[in-house]
Design an enzyme around this catalytic site. Structure first.
Site, PDB file in Angstrom:
ATOM      1  CD  GLU A  45      -2.805  -1.053   2.462  1.00  9.79           C
ATOM      2  OE1 GLU A  45      -2.852  -0.027   3.192  1.00  9.79           O
ATOM      3  OE2 GLU A  45      -3.336  -2.125   2.749  1.00  9.79           O
ATOM      4  CG  ASP A  56      -3.122   8.151   8.361  1.00 13.27           C
ATOM      5  OD1 ASP A  56      -3.169   6.908   8.405  1.00 13.27           O
ATOM      6  OD2 ASP A  56      -3.388   8.816   7.338  1.00 13.27           O
TER       7      ASP A  56
END
Ligand SMILES: Cc1ncc(COP(=O)(O)O)c(C=O)c1O
Ligand SMILES: Cc1ncc(COP(=O)(O)O)c(C=O)c1O
Lengths: 257, 395, 395, 257
Positions: A45, A56
């Site tokens: 990814e 995040d």
């Protein structure tokens, strides 16, 4: 057949590695992919860095900030990936927030994915209804899979809906924490994994968020077809550079070296 | 009939709005979306909300005819005195509404972002009032320039957590708050402080703030024999004080709407927060709206001397007001705003928040007629900004 | 019929009051004495006063039922929210009245003394509003401990002159203001900030402040079905916020009156401002009243952590309330007051001025019944005191 | 006949000197009086220091503060004056604020004045009506004169009232300034002096406030029977000590030495 689907069909105990494009140095992208290929990871990814990565944890945030300072951008990423399929056959997924993709143009973006050999996308802030209404067709046209997330709070009904519209794997967020590390899975998480498995979904499940070592990797693959590692990997290359990646992967897999 | 400038059933204002959120926020946002209208229209909610606004916040706030200002600018200038609200700004109208909602949703922990600190104080205040735990995210830069509000939050028992990323201002505090919510999806309600964020926040906040405009209607009728002014003017950070004032006038095209943005050092200097001029359509904090961004879609770090306007986006309602030309957008520099802060203090005995000061810049940029009735939203008081004013003017 | 606790026709409250002034002040005081009642009862004055209180000051201020406090102390506790007045304290009720009076007396220059700075800000505010020159005297110590209010006065265009003599606090600022008036007997009006000074000041200020108690009557009738609480409680510096609350209840003996004084470090420590305990009859600032003094009649330097209570006297009305036992006097230490500042912030979301905080100390010193209705005058907000609070509690 | 009345009857160009008791040092009172006597001043005003002398300028304020710090008080003053009439025959007036006198007891105070040979009082903050109602009798009993002030703002009617109740001189405050110094009298002041003289009062007038040198002393005695000097005298003894007082007095009188 899309590379992602092929891997999902053929492999168990999948290990997928996330890294931020342009980090630690702007031109590390291809080298990191090469190393991951040599280390036999199952999926990659690539994070397209964003100024405001609100889903995040701090490690990925910081790597994004550095990558942007290094000059990373969407255009550059596609340049770096231009010949990637000469290097690796591992499925590649771009993970990015929606705004940079929107500014690039969703059409253009999907086309460039196809051209470079990207297999799928994870866009955490692209809501399902908007995707279905405006973008599903474009994705499909370019043979791009769209991976959705589920969390402990996602209801069974919604999971079934996601399963229905998924064409790759479902990204099972391990817990409600985006802080980047989890010691070990607790009772709640195990119940959650069981609940999801009991739904007998058609889609494969990969578990992500907080996986950082062999132990919780093993736990994850007990409850799913594989796991995604991001923060722990970025911490590793921050400390050890990008040429010892196989050490990290071997350790996760539990291979004694 | 023309299209309404209010939100549609999907959570959009024209092209703008929606809920561009990660799955981790879905259950909370969905819960809110499906319940906010129902809960906030229940009789017991309405009663408690109205009661607190009246007896705790001090509403209705006056609509004050600014005599000396009106003389100097040769038109009828009214100030809607949100600076007189408990805690010193309009922000508390919204936090009262949201805390009542949070209670009814069974939440036991509150988080919020703040820029100028007014929303943080307003949130800390309602949390103290209800005995609920409170965490406020605030950019490191703003913690410094709005020190009195940080002190107030602490007095009120809130925990103030600094945001160190990006420009260390409102945008970054918002990111941190969202992350907190993602990490605490069950017990926590996130009280957003402006008409920004994913649907239903912009509509919910606008509704809680609409008391401002609704009061103006009644008060203007009493003062001038008619409900509608010729102009309504407000500063726009996220846009909540503006939305509150404009709300009942949105679809009444005879009422001119003026939004005032922060030009910072100047719109072309790279040190600005004038979103309508510098922004493009995009996604910020879960909403499709206008925002300042690079060609790449990276969000630009904004700049304004006023912490509450130092935000790279505007709410989707305002994006639509701009694109549809329903509202006129004017941008005012730091300097002009500061001068107006002093001027309003000296002419009317009202020290405005620097955010608020921007709104008055309109008087120098536009000519009005003698018979024109202008209502300015005096969104907050300047106590939090005293150091900035004093330093700036070397008083 | 018993004697009234209000002023008599000679300017006395029982033994206290009068105008012990040097001849240099005679013409001004005499002018005031002969005109204040007439002017302040003229229709245009009443209209302008009421209008400004409503539209500029934000009156009526709410009477807020403090739910959590009432629960903890097991009685019905209401707060009269003077902290919501424009500028943040009750002081402005009086300055609005006096500036209108000054205008009608043709005065073009205003002076005032200030302790906490609230009266200074309130005076500077009305001067800005009316475009009149303003000079504020403030003790050097108070200039330091109430810095935000000094900044506000400057923003409002007032000149702040430090008083360096004595304890460098309110008493000394008052001396300086009086000297200024003596030096400027023609064009200047002196806006005294409390119910102190020579007659007619105590009565005049009490009348302008009486709006507080009058509103409470109406509001309590609405809330509880009766106009009269069982207790009215207020802190007493000079005594103006107390006088304002007590005014309509003075001669209604069923309403218990509680005055709260600043004990400072403790009544017996020599660091105190508890005039009722430590004071004797004498003359201060032109009024016969109770004041702290040496055996010789030298005025003692008082001490309180709160600048607004740091005064060695009380107004003559309060001296009489004390001597006649009409009111109960309770004194509260710095520590107790500070603790209450934090407690009210955390329990009700209201950060009180340190002056105000003292009043709540009564709840720990006296037992009330469940059915008792208590009205506390929440005389001002604590924004000016944030540094003191933060330092004290190391927040 | 009270010494004050005797002087007023016999002398023109009266010079009255004010000083603060207990300043510069606590025991200077008698010495200063001695010096003033030797310098042939016509009247002496002794200031009883007060913590809050609100009708005084900075010089007198500071002298009061020092005097209080030195331990000056009412009791001590009467002790110092115990044998004063062995030293001088000059009329002595105590000037003091009302509160210290009130605390001493007005009766006691007047009695002690009589005992020590004090001739009159100036109590700036004792209002006329209170004096008439409560204290006139006590004063008279002890043969103490009470001197009232008038200022440029005092109306003719009020001046006539004051004249009527006065039994000593009227203290004509020269201007509305208590700052302690006036360069020279202006037009306004001259008009004011003329207005008062035109009233043809029965009482003598002495001018005080702001007189500091020979010039304005001369001006003052042009418009009145004499002048009172306070601040300038205190400044002088602050700078020159108390043993050169005759220099100061001579200079004021315009005597070349
Ligand atoms: C006084 C005041 N006015 C205006 C604003 C801007 O916010 P909004 O545009 O949401 O009203 C703020 C934000 O903190 C504020 O404190
Ligand atoms: C908030 C507040 N309360 C009380 C006081 C005390 O004054 P008073 O006794 O006249 O009300 C002050 C004085 O500055 C004040 O600012």
């Amino acid at each position: 057949m899309n590379r992602i689907n092929k891997v999902l069909k053929e492999k168990k105990d999948i290990l997928s590695i996330y890294f931020t494009a342009g980090y630690p140095s702007i031109d590390d992208t291809t080298e990191i992919i090469k190393q991951l290929d040599h280390s036999n990871v199952d999926m990659i990814e690539i994070g397209l860095p964003f100024s405001d990565p609100l889903a995040d944890g701090p490690t990925i945030q910081e790597s994004s900030t550095t990558a942007l300072k290094n000059g990373m951008n969407t255009f550059k990423l596609f340049e770096q990936l231009k010949n990637i399929r000469a290097i690796t056959d591992i499925p590649i997924i771009i993970m990015g927030y929606f705004n940079p993709i929107l500014q690039y143009g969703v059409d253009n973006f999907c086309e460039d994915c196809k051209k470079t050999g990207v297999d799928g996308l994870i866009i955490p802030d692209l809501p399902i209804d908007v995707y279905l209404k405006h973008y599903e067709e474009i994705f499909k046209k370019q043979n791009l899979l769209n991976m959705f997330l589920i969390t402990p709070q996602t209801s069974n009904d919604r999971i079934r809906l996601i399963d229905k519209i998924s064409n790759g794997f479902i990204y099972m967020v391990s817990s409600s924490s985006i802080t980047g590390t989890v010691k070990s899975f607790g009772e709640d998480q195990k119940k959650y994994f069981k609940r999801i498995n009991d739904l007998k979904l058609k889609s494969s499940l990969l578990i992500g968020f907080g996986i950082s070592n062999h132990n919780n990797f093993k736990e994850a693959i007990n409850h799913s077809q594989g796991a995604i590692i991001g923060s722990a990997f970025i911490k590793f290359i921050t400390q050890n550079g990008i040429y010892k990646i196989s050490n990290f992967i071997n350790e996760i897999r539990g291979k004694i070296i | 009939m023309h299209k309404s400038y209010n939100v549609d059933s999907e959570g959009y204002y024209g092209d703008f709005g929606g809920a561009y959120i990660p799955e981790m926020m879905y259950s909370n946002i969905n819960e809110l979306k499906s319940k906010y209208l129902e809960i906030s229209s229940q009789a017991d909610f309405v009663k408690e909300f109205d009661d607190l606004l009246k007896k705790y916040v001090g509403r209705p706030t006056p609509l004050y005819f600014a005599k000396r200002l009106s003389q100097e600018y040769n038109s009828k200038i009214y100030l809607k005195r949100e600076d007189l609200c408990h805690t010193g700004a309009h922000k508390i109208n919204n936090t009262i509404g949201q805390i009542l909602l949070a209670q009814r949703l069974g939440k036991t922990r509150i988080i919020a972002e703040t820029g100028a600190g007014q929303h943080g104080v307003a949130t800390a205040t309602v949390c103290a009032l209800m005995g609920i735990k409170c965490i406020i995210y605030m950019g490191e830069v703003d913690i410094k320039r709005q020190a009195p509000n940080v002190a107030r939050m602490k007095m009120l028992g809130a925990k103030v957590k600094p945001a160190y990323s990006g420009s260390k201002t409102l945008k970054d505090a918002t990111n941190e708050a969202i992350r907190d919510w993602i990490n605490n999806p069950v017990d926590t309600h996130y009280i957003i402080g402006s008409v920004v964020g994913p649907h239903p926040y912009p509509d919910m906040v606008a509704r809680f703030q609409s008391v401002i405009g609704l009061e103006v209607k009644t008060q203007l009728l009493e003062a001038e024999g008619k409900e509608n002014p010729d102009y309504v003017v407000a500063c726009v950070g996220g846009g909540s004080n503006a939305a509150g004032l404009f709300y009942p006038y949105l679809d009444d095209l005879k009422v001119n709407i003026i939004c005032v943005e922060a030009a910072g050092m100047g719109v072309k200097t790279g040190k600005s927060a004038a979103t309508s001029i510098l922004g493009k359509e995009g996604i910020i904090h879960g909403s499709k709206t206008l925002l300042m961004q690079s060609q790449d879609g990276q969000i630009t770090e904004p700049y304004s001397i006023s912490a509450g306007l130092d935000y790279p986006g505007v709410g989707p309602m305002h994006a639509n007001l701009f694109r549809s030309k329903r509202a006129e957008f004017i941008s005012i520099t730091d300097k002009k705003a500061m001068d107006w802060g002093l001027k309003l203090s000296r002419m009317e005995g009202i020290i405005p928040a620097i955010e608020t000061s921007h709104a008055f810049g309109v008087l120098d940029k536009k000519k009005f007629m003698k018979k024109d009735i202008l209502v300015f939203n005096c969104s907050g008081r300047g106590d939090k900004d005293l150091d900035t004013y004093i330093d700036y003017f070397k008083l």
